[in-house]
Scaffold this motif. Structure first.
Motif, mmCIF file in Angstrom:
data_model
loop_
_atom_site.group_PDB
_atom_site.id
_atom_site.type_symbol
_atom_site.label_atom_id
_atom_site.label_comp_id
_atom_site.label_asym_id
_atom_site.label_seq_id
_atom_site.Cartn_x
_atom_site.Cartn_y
_atom_site.Cartn_z
ATOM 1 N N TYR A 9 -14.083 -6.078 -0.397
ATOM 2 C CA TYR A 9 -13.105 -5.446 -1.289
ATOM 3 C C TYR A 9 -13.677 -5.418 -2.698
ATOM 4 N N VAL A 23 0.850 -1.200 0.000
ATOM 5 C CA VAL A 23 0.000 0.000 0.000
ATOM 6 C C VAL A 23 0.878 1.240 0.000
ATOM 7 N N ALA A 27 -3.496 -5.504 6.935
ATOM 8 C CA ALA A 27 -4.412 -5.884 5.860
ATOM 9 C C ALA A 27 -5.858 -5.927 6.346
ATOM 10 N N ASP A 66 -6.241 0.663 -4.231
ATOM 11 C CA ASP A 66 -5.653 1.065 -2.950
ATOM 12 C C ASP A 66 -4.466 0.185 -2.581
ATOM 13 N N THR A 67 -4.529 -1.078 -2.992
ATOM 14 C CA THR A 67 -3.483 -2.028 -2.631
ATOM 15 C C THR A 67 -3.228 -2.988 -3.780
ATOM 16 N N ALA A 69 -11.602 -1.737 0.310
ATOM 17 C CA ALA A 69 -10.498 -1.317 -0.556
ATOM 18 C C ALA A 69 -10.649 -1.860 -1.972
ATOM 19 N N LEU A 95 -8.219 -2.994 5.494
ATOM 20 C CA LEU A 95 -8.509 -2.731 4.077
ATOM 21 C C LEU A 95 -9.979 -2.920 3.710
ATOM 22 N N VAL A 154 -2.465 2.870 6.337
ATOM 23 C CA VAL A 154 -2.927 1.535 6.739
ATOM 24 C C VAL A 154 -1.733 0.748 7.281
#
Length: 338
Positions: free
Chosen positions: A169, A129, A138, A190-191, A144, A141, A135
């Motif tokens: 997610y 990230v 995890a 985002d990730t 996310a 998230l 963050v």
């Protein structure tokens, strides 16, 4: 399993059975080069340099096999494959082996009719990230957007992790690591999630690697290794024992620097068998006595390959961790050369 997925698996299996029947060792020798499937580009593992020459941790396995079989570590045609295309390329015979940070799973081994010959990197899935996202886990998230490569084990692992933690997610599907990097840096997700080693490799190529962090959670087991088709055991033995030779060489202190000297001076019977100065192990594989010596001489032992391509002194910066020798608290352990 829906019909299209079932048909796909059956097609891959049928292709594999047909291609294996041909005898891969004879094909490679007749062709004079090894066709090796690799990733489309992952720094440290497999990527072409500025001159178009393929280099990396997985590339070294391909070159070691070419050195063992053909006597020439450069006699390799590297075939870039995606998460989706890699298995069809192997099953159809387009490539002789796949060395593409690929996770050994039951369904790939059994249903797709492949043989994983060993593990060259013990890994696990992680998350990267931007630090600016603020963050630290995890589990933070929830909601996310997640960049994820299709056709990989990471898809199911991701779904399992979010479901187990009762968070949601939105997937952002990508085909290649290059596309994933582009989307992630553009803020489309985002990730980015994939094998932790892959995240470290990707981050190392960023203009500002320090602006991005790898979250602490490792959510899966990802034993990565080379694979071949079912039904061609002779070829599978060659790829398996070439990998084992690189691992054993490190354990026994045989390196690219001393392998020539060791061949004639060693008093260790296993080193003598490994390097072909004693016994008939090469003959058993359908190769000459110097097959393993050439692999080690041209590529280095496992530790040399690790240090050069992905180790702590490289931009990738990976510690040995689980990939240390069993004698140093890691999981690397080769069957004996006898």
């Amino acid at each position: 399993m829906n019909k299209s997925v079932l048909f796909g698996a059956m097609t891959v299996a049928a292709l594999a059975a047909g291609a294996a029947a041909a005898g891969t060792l004879d094909d490679v020798k007749a062709r004079g080069k090894l066709n090796c499937g690799v990733t489309t580009g992952l720094a440290g593992f497999a990527a072409p340099d500025a001159n178009g020459e393929w280099k990396g941790f997985d590339v070294a396995v391909c070159r070691a096999v070419a050195a063992a079989v053909l006597g020439d570590a450069t006699a390799v045609e590297f075939v870039p494959t995606t998460g989706k295309t890699r298995f069809t390329a192997l099953a159809s015979g387009e490539i002789d082996m796949l060395a593409r940070n690929t996770t050994w799973t039951l369904s790939r081994d059994v249903d797709l009719k492949f043989d994983f010959v060993g593990v060259n990197y013990y890994d696990g899935q992680g998350f990267m990230v931007p630090k600016a996202l603020g963050v630290s886990s995890a589990k933070d998230l929830d909601g996310a957007t997640v960049c994820i490569q299709t056709g990989t084990t990471t898809e199911l692992n991701l779904a399992d992790f979010f479901r187990a933690n009762n968070i949601s997610y939105e997937p952002v599907p990508i085909e290649t690591n290059a596309e994933g990097t582009q989307q992630y840096l553009a803020g489309a997700c985002d990730t980015y999630t994939t094998d932790a080693s892959g995240l470290a490799s990707t981050r190392a190529t960023f203009e500002n690697p320090g602006d991005h962090t790898l979250l602490p959670e490792i959510i899966s087991k990802e034993p990565l290794g080379p694979l071949v088709r079912h039904g061609d055991n002779e070829w599978g033995d060659i790829v398996r024992w070439t990998l084992n030779a690189l691992i054993t060489a490190e354990e026994l202190g045989v390196s690219s620097a001393n392998v020539s000297e060791m061949t004639t001076s060693t008093t260790n019977p296993e080193i003598a068998r490994l390097l072909g100065s004693e016994g008939t192990l090469g003959e058993m594989l359908g190769l000459d006595a110097d097959w393993a010596k050439r692999a080690i001489e041209t590529q280095g032992n496992y530790g040399e390959i690790f240090a050069k391509n992905i180790g702590e002194d490289t931009p990738i910066g990976l510690a040995r961790g689980l990939n240390a020798q069993w004698t140093n608290g890691g999981l690397l352990y080769s069957p004996p050369f006898r």
